[in-house]
Design an enzyme around this catalytic site. Structure first.
Site, PDB file in Angstrom:
ATOM      1  N   GLY A   1       0.834  -1.207   0.000  1.00 56.06           N
ATOM      2  CA  GLY A   1       0.000   0.000   0.000  1.00 56.06           C
ATOM      3  C   GLY A   1       0.865   1.252   0.000  1.00 56.06           C
ATOM      4  O   GLY A   1       2.088   1.178  -0.086  1.00 56.06           O
TER       5      GLY A   1
ATOM      6  N   ALA B   1      -1.092   0.342  13.041  1.00 54.57           N
ATOM      7  CA  ALA B   1      -1.510   1.573  12.361  1.00 54.57           C
ATOM      8  C   ALA B   1      -2.964   1.857  12.714  1.00 54.57           C
ATOM      9  O   ALA B   1      -3.843   1.035  12.454  1.00 54.57           O
ATOM     10  CB  ALA B   1      -1.365   1.407  10.853  1.00 54.57           C
TER      11      ALA B   1
ATOM     12  N   TYR C   1     -15.502   2.543  10.202  1.00 53.10           N
ATOM     13  CA  TYR C   1     -14.039   2.535  10.095  1.00 53.10           C
ATOM     14  C   TYR C   1     -13.431   2.971  11.426  1.00 53.10           C
ATOM     15  O   TYR C   1     -12.550   2.301  11.973  1.00 53.10           O
ATOM     16  CB  TYR C   1     -13.608   3.483   8.966  1.00 53.10           C
TER      17      TYR C   1
END
Ligand code: UDP
Length: 322
Positions: free
Chosen positions: A11, A118, A150
């Protein structure tokens, strides 16, 4: 030589982290299922002898077992990413974020490995208590608005990591990333700078959502990676949460104007209502500013790359790709 495992290492942030760790002489293994990561992000170092790429989901327990047992530190970056993707595919967001982290932490406990988790500034939600401090209250919207899934799934990841540390003494460090930008970030999942930079390069209208008066603070990925590496090597960071971001605030409208100017573009700026851009009833944060006192005290860290330089890097990337 330290061996690092990066989940989600193909990513945007993960690939920059892999590069930085390789430059330190480390052995780096990346596991990524390329759902949002891209091979081209790691193309410049994929053939290096100290680098290994595993094309697999982090929810494959037997593969993860082998990779965790073989490494010293895990940088857990694999997650569903981008507001647009989260609204389109909330099931994937929730399941990847919850079950992936559960796998990583369980294996870290079994093999006694360090985990850098993260997390995200989204966990502060709609709070107006600025700048956001790591221990501040969080303000979330209704569960009927999928954006908040999220933030909530990442908050559960944080709870779980802190619990593994407290109960099982797993060495964990939590990084709450604020808006992070730079080359390799794609606009496909909604991120504003790659989207607007691409529109400017193509002389298309820049799509600014809402009234454009919402603000963000953008941090160059190089600074972000320097913070992550520093935190992973600082013993006093274990068991702690750190904001990682810039505190230089800009409205999205001003950002769009800056991009048009720096790209020497003929584009106009178009204001698009939120419910057209996302879904009806969408809630955005008006302002989002980190307090960076804690990481400054721990590492002496502060961002060094100015926004204009980052914009130039991103614009140059889209010009080359065109
Ligand atoms: N945004 C925008 N135009 C776009 C994409 C995003 O105006 O084409 C806005 C978005 O509504 C938000 C800000 O830019 O207010 C930052 O969005 P992004 O998705 O990059 O990150 P967020 O801070 O929302 O996680």
């Amino acid at each position: 030589m330290q061996r690092s495992l990066i989940t989600g290492g193909a990513g945007f942030i993960g690939s920059h982290l892999a590069e930085a760790l390789l430059a330190q002489g480390q052995h780096v293994v990346v596991i990524d299922d390329l759902s949002t990561g891209r091979l081209e992000n790691i193309a410049s170092f994929i053939d290096r002898p100290q680098f290994q790429f595993v094309n697999e989901t982090i929810r494959n327990d037997s593969v993860m077992d082998r990779l965790v047992s073989d490494c010293d530190v895990i940088y857990h970056l694999a997650a569903a990413v981008g507001v647009e993707l989260i609204i389109k595919d909330p099931v994937r967001t929730i399941e990847t974020n919850l079950f992936g982290t559960e796998t990583v932490l369980g294996l870290a406990r079994r093999y006694r490995r360090k985990v850098l988790l993260a997390s995200t500034s989204e966990v502060y939600g709609k709070s107006n208590d600025l700048p956001f401090r790591e221990t501040a209250d969080r303000v979330m919207g209704s569960t009927t608005k999928s954006r908040w899934s999220y933030a909530e799934s990442k908050a559960m990841d944080e709870f779980l990591a802190l619990a593994y540390h407290k109960q099982f003494h797993v060495p964990i460090v939590i990084c709450r990333f604020f808006n992070t930008v730079g080359p390799r970030q794609t606009g496909t999942y909604g991120m504003v700078i790659p989207r607007l930079a691409k529109q400017a390069v193509d002389d298309l209208p820049l799509t600014v959502y809402g009234d454009g008066q919402q603000t963000r603070c953008f941090c160059n990925v190089k600074d972000t990676v320097r913070a992550v590496v520093g935190l992973s090597q600082e013993p006093r960071a274990v068991g702690e949460i750190f904001n990682v971001g810039s505190s230089d605030e800009i409205t999205i409208l001003e950002l769009a104007q800056r991009i048009v100017q720096r790209a020497h573009s003929r584009s106009e700026i178009q204001l698009i209502p939120y419910d057209q851009a996302y879904e009806s009833g969408f809630e955005d944060m008006r302002r989002r500013v980190p307090s960076t006192e804690k990481i400054k005290a721990a590492l002496g860290w502060q961002p060094t790359v100015m926004l204009d330089q980052t914009l130039d890097e991103v614009i140059a990337q889209f010009r080359t790709a065109a």
